[in-house]
Scaffold this active site. Sequence first.
Site, PDB file in Angstrom:
ATOM      1  N   CYS A   1       0.832  -1.211   0.000  1.00 42.50           N
ATOM      2  CA  CYS A   1       0.000   0.000   0.000  1.00 42.50           C
ATOM      3  C   CYS A   1       0.870   1.265   0.000  1.00 42.50           C
ATOM      4  O   CYS A   1       1.534   1.548  -0.985  1.00 42.50           O
ATOM      5  CB  CYS A   1      -0.978  -0.034   1.175  1.00 42.50           C
TER       6      CYS A   1
ATOM      7  N   GLU B   1      -2.382  -9.268   3.356  1.00 42.16           N
ATOM      8  CA  GLU B   1      -2.600  -9.710   4.738  1.00 42.16           C
ATOM      9  C   GLU B   1      -4.049  -9.541   5.161  1.00 42.16           C
ATOM     10  O   GLU B   1      -4.385  -9.718   6.337  1.00 42.16           O
ATOM     11  CB  GLU B   1      -1.694  -8.908   5.687  1.00 42.16           C
TER      12      GLU B   1
ATOM     13  N   HIS C   1      -3.831  -5.353  -0.229  1.00 38.85           N
ATOM     14  CA  HIS C   1      -3.441  -5.890   1.079  1.00 38.85           C
ATOM     15  C   HIS C   1      -3.467  -7.423   1.084  1.00 38.85           C
ATOM     16  O   HIS C   1      -4.525  -8.038   1.285  1.00 38.85           O
ATOM     17  CB  HIS C   1      -4.382  -5.362   2.168  1.00 38.85           C
TER      18      HIS C   1
END
Length: 511
Positions: A405, A491, A489
């Site tokens: 990001c 994660e 993202h």
Amino acid sequence: MSGKKSVEKSKENVLVQSASDKDLGKVPVKAPGKVPGNHCNKGSQCSEESKCFEGPKSSEGPQSSVVSSQKEAYLILADGTVFKGLSIGASGSVIGETVFTTGMTGYLETLTDPSYYGQIVTQTFPLIGNYGLIPSDFESRKSWVRGYIVRELCQKPSNFRSSGDLDSFLKAQGIVGICGIDTRALTKKLRDVGVMNGMIVSGKTAHDFTSRPQKVPAADFLEKIKAYTITEAVKAVNIKEGKASLETSHIRARCEYPSSRVFVENSVSSPLANDLPLPPGGTQQDCLPPKPPYSSQETSKTAPAKRVVLFDFGAKANIQRELEKRGLLVSVVPFDTTAEEVLSLKPDGIMLSNGPGDPAENTGLIEEIRKLCEWNKSLVEAGAGEKCAEACQTRGKLIPIFGICLGHQMLALARGAKTSKLKYGHRGGNHPVKDTSSGRVYITSQNHGYAVEASSLPACARLSFVNVNDDTCEGLDYTDIPAFSVQFHPEACGGPHDTNFLFDKFLEMLG
């Protein structure tokens, strides 16, 4: 005949049209009715006894008593558009950049994601709060949003993990919010016009607003709204403040720690415990995150672990969790750590985290990332064989870099690329990206308002992922140094997990 009636009905549901400052006195204010369908009493998303704020009802009939005690609130946009609803969370007024996120779940992760700093967040999914408050799902130690907008707010959540309701959490965190407005109409406006500043007013400020002639935003309201800007966002989310302070932080000490300490020490004396509303009959211990089934210390007992330095630009906790799941020792360092300080830790890898704001304004951070890239480049240029081995003995070894990001954007800026602001950004858990090598499409979670300009990429950068919707840059591989980054993202919590394999790719690069 029926077609004519449907057209007339759709016109009645339209809220306030945009108006110039000159014509503000002619703008009406209208509150929407109930969203079609029943999301609580008969739906599967809330328990049978659930009660939700559904916006102002007609004064006719007994239904009006359900929300009669709730205070009115207003959302005022920079173009003069006004939405009328009901107050949730803290009472008062707040100005921020109004954005929307499309996630059907994950509202707790959204509220505690530092990347939302300075923004008034609109949830496009019509029912929010149905699974309550779950501190172990938080992405940071507190909520960072400026304001919060939902269509319906569930007051009685049903979930075995819940320790409270969302409205109480918003109050405890001082977040001013509004519910009962037509979030679909608001989202369509933001998509058509682009993100814009807005102001939520409730309580005394709402009274001041409604007491003005014809209940329209006067020039002083609009002047304040238009003047708002988000600056020094990365620094802001790293400042220690109030009860949520990490004064004895392991972060500044730059030492390894398990995920159970991502937010605060896991004890009832934790400052976070004092900030969270308690469940009925509960204790402060009920509000604390549970200990995870793994930790970096436990992993290090069985095998020598690789050390990764995680730059905290506003990092989501799950980034660290994903690294630790793979047996890595994680040293979290503050955003202003220099390249020299990082190298002195002799890490095996470097993770550049997510964070808020305009990436280009972080000139000092970008320069430190550039130095780390140059470190790697100098070793690569030293050549192969004995020459490279000698260089590694005297100067160190190659240090792979992984950016997510904001980290992705600043790494690109450090390598000579440019970034620009998107019309309304990418926020939510349903954004498709395509792998440029295989052509495979992955569904990703995203939260960003800026993007790397593909046309500005240096020769050493290869476009690895592109956004299927608008062809913007979603990932980069660097051919001259061991580094790669993604805009989305991998994660993501709570999902999707399609691109979680990128952490394995990073692990393989560590050797």
